[in-house]
Design a protein around this motif. Structure first.
Motif, short mmCIF file in Angstrom:
data_model
loop_
_atom_site.label_atom_id
_atom_site.label_comp_id
_atom_site.label_asym_id
_atom_site.label_seq_id
_atom_site.Cartn_x
_atom_site.Cartn_y
_atom_site.Cartn_z
N GLU A 178 40.07 101.94 -34.06
CA GLU A 178 38.67 101.51 -34.04
C GLU A 178 38.48 100.25 -34.86
O GLU A 178 39.15 100.04 -35.87
CB GLU A 178 37.78 102.61 -34.59
CG GLU A 178 37.68 103.83 -33.70
CD GLU A 178 36.67 104.80 -34.24
OE1 GLU A 178 35.49 104.66 -33.91
OE2 GLU A 178 37.05 105.68 -35.01
N GLN A 179 37.56 99.39 -34.41
CA GLN A 179 37.29 98.15 -35.11
C GLN A 179 35.82 98.08 -35.52
O GLN A 179 34.94 98.61 -34.83
CB GLN A 179 37.62 96.95 -34.21
CG GLN A 179 39.03 96.95 -33.66
CD GLN A 179 40.08 96.84 -34.75
OE1 GLN A 179 39.85 96.26 -35.81
NE2 GLN A 179 41.25 97.42 -34.52
N LEU A 180 35.55 97.42 -36.65
CA LEU A 180 34.18 97.25 -37.11
C LEU A 180 33.52 96.05 -36.46
O LEU A 180 32.30 95.92 -36.47
CB LEU A 180 34.15 97.06 -38.63
CG LEU A 180 34.75 98.20 -39.47
CD1 LEU A 180 34.53 97.92 -40.94
CD2 LEU A 180 34.15 99.53 -39.10
N ALA A 181 34.32 95.14 -35.92
CA ALA A 181 33.81 93.93 -35.29
C ALA A 181 34.70 93.59 -34.10
O ALA A 181 35.85 94.00 -34.04
CB ALA A 181 33.80 92.77 -36.29
N VAL A 184 39.46 91.15 -34.42
CA VAL A 184 40.32 92.05 -35.19
C VAL A 184 40.42 91.60 -36.64
O VAL A 184 40.38 92.41 -37.57
CB VAL A 184 41.71 92.12 -34.55
CG1 VAL A 184 42.64 92.99 -35.39
CG2 VAL A 184 41.61 92.67 -33.14
N ARG A 186 38.24 89.79 -38.41
CA ARG A 186 36.99 90.05 -39.13
C ARG A 186 36.84 91.54 -39.42
O ARG A 186 36.37 91.92 -40.49
CB ARG A 186 35.81 89.54 -38.30
CG ARG A 186 34.46 89.97 -38.88
CD ARG A 186 33.33 89.06 -38.47
NE ARG A 186 32.05 89.57 -38.94
CZ ARG A 186 31.64 89.57 -40.20
NH1 ARG A 186 32.42 89.09 -41.15
NH2 ARG A 186 30.46 90.06 -40.53
N SER A 187 37.26 92.37 -38.49
CA SER A 187 37.21 93.81 -38.72
C SER A 187 38.07 94.21 -39.91
O SER A 187 37.66 95.02 -40.74
CB SER A 187 37.69 94.56 -37.46
OG SER A 187 37.63 95.94 -37.66
N LEU A 190 36.30 93.31 -43.09
CA LEU A 190 35.22 94.25 -43.40
C LEU A 190 35.77 95.53 -44.02
O LEU A 190 35.20 96.08 -44.97
CB LEU A 190 34.43 94.56 -42.13
CG LEU A 190 33.45 93.49 -41.65
CD1 LEU A 190 32.88 93.87 -40.28
CD2 LEU A 190 32.32 93.29 -42.65
N VAL A 260 34.78 103.06 -39.88
CA VAL A 260 33.65 102.75 -39.00
C VAL A 260 32.44 103.58 -39.40
O VAL A 260 31.31 103.07 -39.47
CB VAL A 260 34.02 103.01 -37.52
CG1 VAL A 260 32.79 102.84 -36.63
CG2 VAL A 260 35.13 102.09 -37.07
N TYR A 263 30.97 102.22 -42.55
CA TYR A 263 30.21 101.00 -42.27
C TYR A 263 28.82 101.34 -41.71
O TYR A 263 27.81 100.76 -42.12
CB TYR A 263 30.98 100.14 -41.27
CG TYR A 263 30.31 98.84 -40.91
CD1 TYR A 263 30.21 97.80 -41.83
CD2 TYR A 263 29.76 98.64 -39.64
CE1 TYR A 263 29.61 96.60 -41.51
CE2 TYR A 263 29.14 97.45 -39.31
CZ TYR A 263 29.08 96.44 -40.24
OH TYR A 263 28.47 95.25 -39.91
#
Length: 494
Positions: A178-181, A184, A186-187, A190, A260, A263
């Protein structure tokens, strides 16, 4: 051009990139080995041990930097999952091997013991063969630092340092899909920002709660990384302080929650947090397990209700989060207590967190698929239905392919758990001890009933080392990476 030559040129190009990115990971690992030296101004008398960190740290950082600068292509390549697995396997093995040197020179460990301790640190397990009462401050800090970096994930740290996108293969190879943005890199940044913020708050909170600065730093590192290395032989029980236990519980839960989800929680999207399958499972497991331990175990051992509840809650969170801190021993616990702890350790923390274990999301998927199968049997023959679950802000359909993949991994996990437990029994330990210790090993927890020790048989320590490595990288990454190397290296050599 001949097909063999075409394949050779293709593999050469891909492996230049693979070795280049591996070099960057090794550069970061080298800096990690040097990090404990920052404590020398506070403990100048330990400068005699500095060479044990300088030699491997500078060597690894230099070799890694040369490989990174000379081999990484100017235009970043998108790596496949198998190529990411090769990088992860190579980088983790090199990092663990390099970490044995300071442990052998400053802590007096044998090679087997040093490999075990380094693997335990990088995989955030927390099982230890070091005598913390005799260890130097540099050694204690070094163990906590490698847990900190290992918990964040070498892939995440690496991606945050890259100048361009390389795809999601590295974090996926470390079990973080899973990614926050959308981007990759930028994720990854974060994730590190959240991680660093929690650590800073944790250090201050533990200091206010009653720990000294050195202990607070080490325990904040270990709690957020769900690692469990302590500066005291009695772990958190050394302080017997409700405030310290409360702060540590919050930190352990912070480390075991998917990044995630963290966040979303920090950005105020509480609706998405509440409907998350892992959070719902935790909302069931935490009170139920605490109640079982409180009424079935701790009230019989500790006559004061407050103490009994503190022990039940803390040990439950430590096991479920796969952190491995403890406030009491388990030799006087009954079978119910051991069973609850083993089950919690096997379940583990959230997917995409620093925790180990099977992971709560997979347990939730199996639970939903079971309900789906029962429901499907009661529907008309040609009815079409598919179970769903929430991860982050996205709703996912639980396809047959996903359920099959989860089932295979859980089956493999339990198979390795059984094999490791049998090996432990073969060395003369009781079945309950063996089940508890290898559940802690494979799920990278760190709780122990006395099996893990400096004088443990060499074969047992290697069995545990392999279990920690497989459990942290979730089996398939190791298998895919090694198989890819086995197939490609002969072709490159020819």
């Amino acid at each position: 051009m001949k097909p063999d030559l075409k394949m050779y040129k293709y593999l050469s190009q891909r492996y230049r990139a693979i070795l280049g990115y591996t070099g960057l990971v090794c550069f970061i690992s080298g800096l990690t080995l040097l990090a404990p030296l920052l404590a020398l101004p506070v403990y100048p008398e330990e400068i005699i041990w500095a060479w044990g960190y300088l030699l491997p740290g500078l060597t690894l950082a230099l070799v890694g930097a040369i490989g990174w600068k000379s081999l990484v292509p100017k235009q970043a390549l998108s790596l496949t999952l198998s190529e990411g697995s090769v990088i992860v396997v190579l980088a983790w093995i090199v990092s663990i091997l390099a970490s044995t040197f300071p442990l052998m020179t400053t802590a007096g460990l044998t090679f087997t013991q040093a490999i075990f301790e380094a693997t335990s640190g990088w995989t955030t397990t927390g099982l230890s063969v070091v005598d913390v009462g005799q260890a130097s401050h540099l050694t204690l800090l070094f163990r906590s630092v490698i847990e900190l970096v290992g918990g964040a994930g070498l892939a995440i740290v690496t991606l945050s340092a890259l100048a361009g996108p390389v795809g999601a293969s590295l974090p996926a190879a470390e079990g973080r899909t899973e990614q926050l943005a959308p981007n990759v890199r930028r994720s990854a940044k974060l994730v590190l920002s959240i991680y660093s913020g929690y650590i800073a708050i944790g250090i201050v909170a533990l200091r206010i709660a009653g720990m000294g600065w050195f202990d607070a730093i080490n325990h904040a590192f270990a709690a957020l990384s769900t690692g469990g290395f302590s500066t005291q032989a009695d772990s958190i029980g050394y302080w017997d302080n409700p405030a310290i236990e409360a702060v540590t519980i919050v930190l352990m839960l912070g480390g075991t929650i998917n990044f995630v989800t963290s966040y979303l929680l920090l950005t105020g999207r509480f609706k998405s947090v509440v409907r998350n399958g892992e959070i719902r499972l935790q909302a069931l497991l935490i009170p139920a397990s605490t109640a079982l331990l409180f009424f079935g175990v701790t009230t019989r051992l500790y006559p004061i209700a407050g103490k009994a509840f503190r022990v039940a809650l803390f040990e439950m969170v430590s096991a479920l989060s796969t952190t491995g801190f403890s406030t009491v021993g388990y030799t006087d616990w009954n079978s119910l207590g051991w069973l609850v702890m083993i089950v919690l350790m096997l379940i583990g923390g959230g997917a995409g967190s620093t925790a180990g274990g099977i992971k709560q999301y997979r347990i939730y998927v199996l639970y939903r698929s079971l309900l789906w199968e029962v429901k499907r049997m009661m529907l008309p023959q040609h009815a079409v239905t598919e179970p769903r679950s929430w991860q982050g802000e996205n709703q996912h359909f639980l396809s047959d392919a996903l359920i099959r993949q989860v089932s295979v991994l859980v089956s493999l996990y339990l198979l390795v758990f059984g094999i490791g437990s049998c090996v432990t029994v073969a060395y003369g330990y009781s079945l309950p001890d063996s089940l508890f210790e290898y559940a802690s090993t494979l799920s990278t927890v760190g709780l122990s009933v006395g099996v893990t020790a400096a004088d443990a048989p060499t074969g047992l320590l290697w069995t545990q080392t392999i279990g920690m490595f497989l459990g942290r990288l979730e089996f398939f990454t190791v298998f895919v990476g090694l198989i890819r190397l086995y197939k490609d290296v002969p072709a490159l050599l020819r």
